[in-house]
Design an enzyme around this catalytic site. Structure first.
Site, PDB file in Angstrom:
ATOM      1  N   GLU A 153       0.827  -1.212   0.000  1.00  0.00           N
ATOM      2  CA  GLU A 153       0.000   0.000   0.000  1.00  0.00           C
ATOM      3  C   GLU A 153       0.864   1.265   0.000  1.00  0.00           C
ATOM      4  OE1 GLU A 153      -2.702  -0.443   3.293  1.00  0.00           O
ATOM      5  OE2 GLU A 153      -4.040  -1.732   2.136  1.00  0.00           O
ATOM      6  N   GLU A 310      -6.549  -7.904  -0.351  1.00  0.00           N
ATOM      7  CA  GLU A 310      -6.901  -7.808   1.073  1.00  0.00           C
ATOM      8  C   GLU A 310      -8.337  -7.354   1.229  1.00  0.00           C
ATOM      9  OE1 GLU A 310      -4.619  -5.230   3.604  1.00  0.00           O
ATOM     10  OE2 GLU A 310      -2.737  -5.815   2.683  1.00  0.00           O
TER      11      GLU A 310
HETATM   12  C1  GAL Z   1      -4.168  -2.740   5.230  1.00  0.00           C
HETATM   13  C2  GAL Z   1      -2.716  -3.174   5.322  1.00  0.00           C
HETATM   14  C3  GAL Z   1      -2.573  -4.419   6.169  1.00  0.00           C
HETATM   15  C4  GAL Z   1      -3.316  -4.260   7.463  1.00  0.00           C
HETATM   16  C5  GAL Z   1      -4.758  -3.951   7.145  1.00  0.00           C
HETATM   17  C6  GAL Z   1      -5.630  -3.815   8.362  1.00  0.00           C
HETATM   18  O1  GAL Z   1      -4.316  -1.441   4.824  1.00  0.00           O
HETATM   19  O2  GAL Z   1      -2.186  -3.415   4.052  1.00  0.00           O
HETATM   20  O3  GAL Z   1      -1.205  -4.657   6.417  1.00  0.00           O
HETATM   21  O4  GAL Z   1      -2.745  -3.225   8.187  1.00  0.00           O
HETATM   22  O5  GAL Z   1      -4.818  -2.746   6.445  1.00  0.00           O
HETATM   23  O6  GAL Z   1      -6.967  -3.545   7.984  1.00  0.00           O
END
Ligand code: GAL
Length: 675
Positions: A153, A310
């Site tokens: 990110e 994710e």
């Molecule tokens: C994302 C990030 C992850 C984790 C997640 C939690 O933005 O890439 O590593 O922090 O959020 O929701």
């Protein structure tokens, strides 16, 4: 038919960020056993492992990671291997304190969290690239490897840095953009407030100043910052590519939630477009934000497949109230991403951490363990996704287009605009919601898209395009000439790419195509509303807020007038026929309901009549070589009807025309191809 985004996977991607370094070896054995039970096909490893992979400068330790990958390979699970550059280890920051980022106020950010690096730091870039190269050399031929994942990110929390190193890099970036100072002075309008620059060294990053800093300079700084992160990405990408592993390389975008990067410039640089998305849990209809994020991601992928890297199985840990997902919601969310073009559904994270800032974040294996509804849902979802393997490579059938543009958003949201009530995010979400409620699948396009891309869609909506670069207005006009329906709201087409107002009345860039001039703006007081005339000319039409203005038609036909307010009796909604198409204009801010009614009229005129579907039944069609896949997700508490003929891939049931989608449930019907 496009190539599958992860060619080394033979099914949809299902899995999550996997951090075995947080657990003893015996848990690793259990992890893999449970992954097999859940039908996991790929996991992301290494995202934050720099301190373990390089415990001291130049001393690399990858044996543990090889063991992890061997074990996963033994179970048939593929690996999305991340370079760990999003979190430099303490030794690095201690040795290179000038690599820590600086805020606009001049405060150096500290260590102990993550993303504590300046994207322009040569020391950071060198170390990150060296480690990426080492990983590719050591593990690039590992049989489990299916995808490279650079960093994490980029620019999410620290999008910009104001340190002296960044400031020098900004000048170099400006020299490349403008060539000489005369061109820069012209572009920035530095005749204003005595800002003329005589030497490059006089130019600073836009620091805290007594009043708003030159907006053209601020806009360029935002472009520069996005490009600096991109250079970090391409630097690591090329270090990996040099090893010729032949495995696609990506980095996870945050399509709708990271406003710091211009992803249109990033998308051509990745082999696979990937995205992260988290619901705004307190939203009444959180699936709308999800759908918009997925559609923006698909737009970045040029309409083709992409991959969700994710999302969450249930609550996150970083919102004010981390509302858990309701029964069925996790399944619908994952299927919605797949419906909208993702070639899988991945999570943050595989196993919930016991320590650290994210220990209260949901996971595929929760703290409650496997005797839990959540784990059973994860296993069931793995089976569902297993049944959908054949949708890979099929293409979402977009129906209408919506413009999304980061520089326009940046410029719109700078200081000293006509009202503080302008905001891209709110307008984009409202416009998207209206189109969603009309059951039209949205293709997201840049404001300067080529005519060929725009011409695929009968309707093109600009949620709020304050900045329209030179050349783009002519393409929008040609789109209309050729038969398109263009919908433009107030305060669009106001400036060019340097935030400069062109000669003549507003909206300079779009006056011709809209067939009107705007003589003066009349921003409204907080809470003030303006009524618009109704269909029969009475004062019972929609109600706007935030904005009213004096429109002078020059060829446009008036559809509605302001019934009250500063522009009572003057045009509020117009339509201009040009060539084979029509340009529509709205001179106030309409709420979702008003936008929906207007867009229904536009869609109807463009040959896209009402769908008759229930409001919260989300329906998306993916087209494969031999079949269409109709995804229908019922986000409501009552069953909903759908017309489709074929086999439901999730249940194996045959449907002949009428399908009932259960309350909170989903169907994926394989239909004979309609093409
Ligand atoms: C994302 C990030 C992850 C984790 C997640 C939690 O933005 O890439 O590593 O922090 O959020 O929701």
């Amino acid at each position: 038919m496009p190539q599958a985004v992860v060619p080394r996977l033979d099914r949809l991607a299902f899995g999550g960020d996997y951090n075995p370094e947080q657990w003893p070896e015996e848990v690793h054995e259990e992890d893999v056993r449970l992954m097999v039970e859940a039908g996991v096909s790929m996991v992301t490893v290494g995202v934050f492992s720099w301190a373990l992979l390089e415990p001291q400068e130049g001393r690399y330790e990858t044996a543990w990671l090889r063991r992890v990958m061997d074990r996963l390979h033994g179970a048939g699970i593929r690996v999305d291997l991340a370079t760990p550059s999003a979190s430099p280890p303490p030794w690095f920051s201690a040795a290179h304190p000038e690599s820590l980022p600086m805020t606009r106020e001049g405060v150096r950010l500290g260590v102990g969290a993550r993303e504590h690096y300046c994207a322009s730091s040569p020391d950071y870039r060198r170390a990150a690239q060296a480690l990426a190269s080492h990983l590719a050399g050591e593990l690039g031929d590992h049989p489990a490897l299916a995808l490279w994942h650079i960093g994490n990110e980029f620019g999410a929390q620290v999008g910009r840095c104001w340190c002296p190193v960044s400031e020098r890099a900004f000048r170099v970036w400006l020299q490349a953009r403008y060539g000489d100072l005369d061109a820069l002075n012209r572009a920035w309008g530095t005749a204003f407030w005595s800002q003329r620059y005589g030497e490059w060294e006089e130019i600073t990053a836009p620091r805290v100043a007594p009043m708003p800093v030159n907006p053209s300079q601020q806009l360029d700084f935002l472009r520069f910052a996005s490009d600096e992160h991109l250079a970090c990405f391409t630097g690591e990408r090329d270090a990996v590519r040099a090893h010729g592993t032949g495995v696609p390389i990506t980095t996870n975008f945050m399509a709708t939630t990271c406003a710091n990067l211009d992803y249109w410039r990033w998308a051509p640089e990745v082999d696979v477009v990937t995205n992260d998305h988290y619901l705004t849990a307190e939203d009444e209809r959180p699936h709308l934000g999800l759908a918009m994020s997925a559609d923006v991601t698909r737009g970045l992928a040029g309409g083709g497949p992409w991959l969700l890297l994710e999302h969450s199985t249930s609550a996150v840990n970083w919102q004010p109230r981390n509302v858990a997902k309701r029964p069925g919601e996790m399944r619908r969310n994952a299927l919605a991403h797949v419906a909208r073009g993702s070639e899988g559904a991945m999570y943050f994270q595989w196993r919930a951490s016991r320590a650290g800032a994210e220990k209260f974040h949901s996971a595929m294996v929760p703290h409650a363990g496997t005797d839990s509804a959540l784990w059973r849902d994860v296993v069931a979802l793995g089976a569902d996704l297993g049944r959908l393997a054949e949708v890979r490579g099929s293409v979402v059938q977009d129906e209408v287009a919506m413009v999304w543009d980061w520089p326009s958003r940046w410029a719109l949201e700078l200081e000293f605009r006509p009202t503080v009530d302008l905001g891209f995010e709110e307008r984009a979400a409202a416009t998207y919601e209206a189109l969603h409620d009309l059951h039209r699948t949205v293709a997201v396009v840049p404001v300067d898209a080529e005519l060929e891309r725009l011409a695929r869609y009968p309707v093109l909506v600009l949620p709020q395009a304050y900045l329209v670069p030179d050349g783009a207005a002519a393409v929008l006009a040609a789109y209309v000439e050729q038969g398109g329906h263009l919908v433009v709201p107030f305060f669009s087409g106001i400036v060019d790419a340097t935030d400069t107002v062109p000669d003549g009345p507003y909206p300079g860039q779009l006056r011709e195509v809209l067939g009107l001039d705007v003589e003066e703006w009349h921003p409204l007081r907080a809470g003030q509303r303006v009524a618009l005339s109704g269909d029969d000319g009475g004062a019972d039409g929609p109600v706007g807020d935030v904005w009213s203005e004096r429109v002078r038609p020059r060829g446009a036909q008036v559809l509605r007038t302001f019934a009250d307010g500063p522009d009572a009796g003057h045009p509020a909604v117009t339509r201009h026929s040009r060539g084979a198409g029509t340009a529509w204009y709205v001179a106030t801010r309409l709420p979702v309901a008003g936008l929906r009614d207007l867009l229904a009229e536009v869609l109807d005129a463009a040959g896209l009549p009402a769908s008759g579907l229930a409001r919260d039944l989300e329906v998306v069609r993916r087209r494969g070589e031999d079949a269409d896949y109709v995804f229908a997700l019922n986000h409501s508490g009552v069953p909903a009807a759908l017309g489709a003929t074929g086999t439901d891939l999730l249940t194996g049931r045959e449907h002949a025309g009428a399908v009932e989608v259960p309350a909170g449930g989903a169907v994926v019907v394989r239909e004979a191809c309609r093409a």
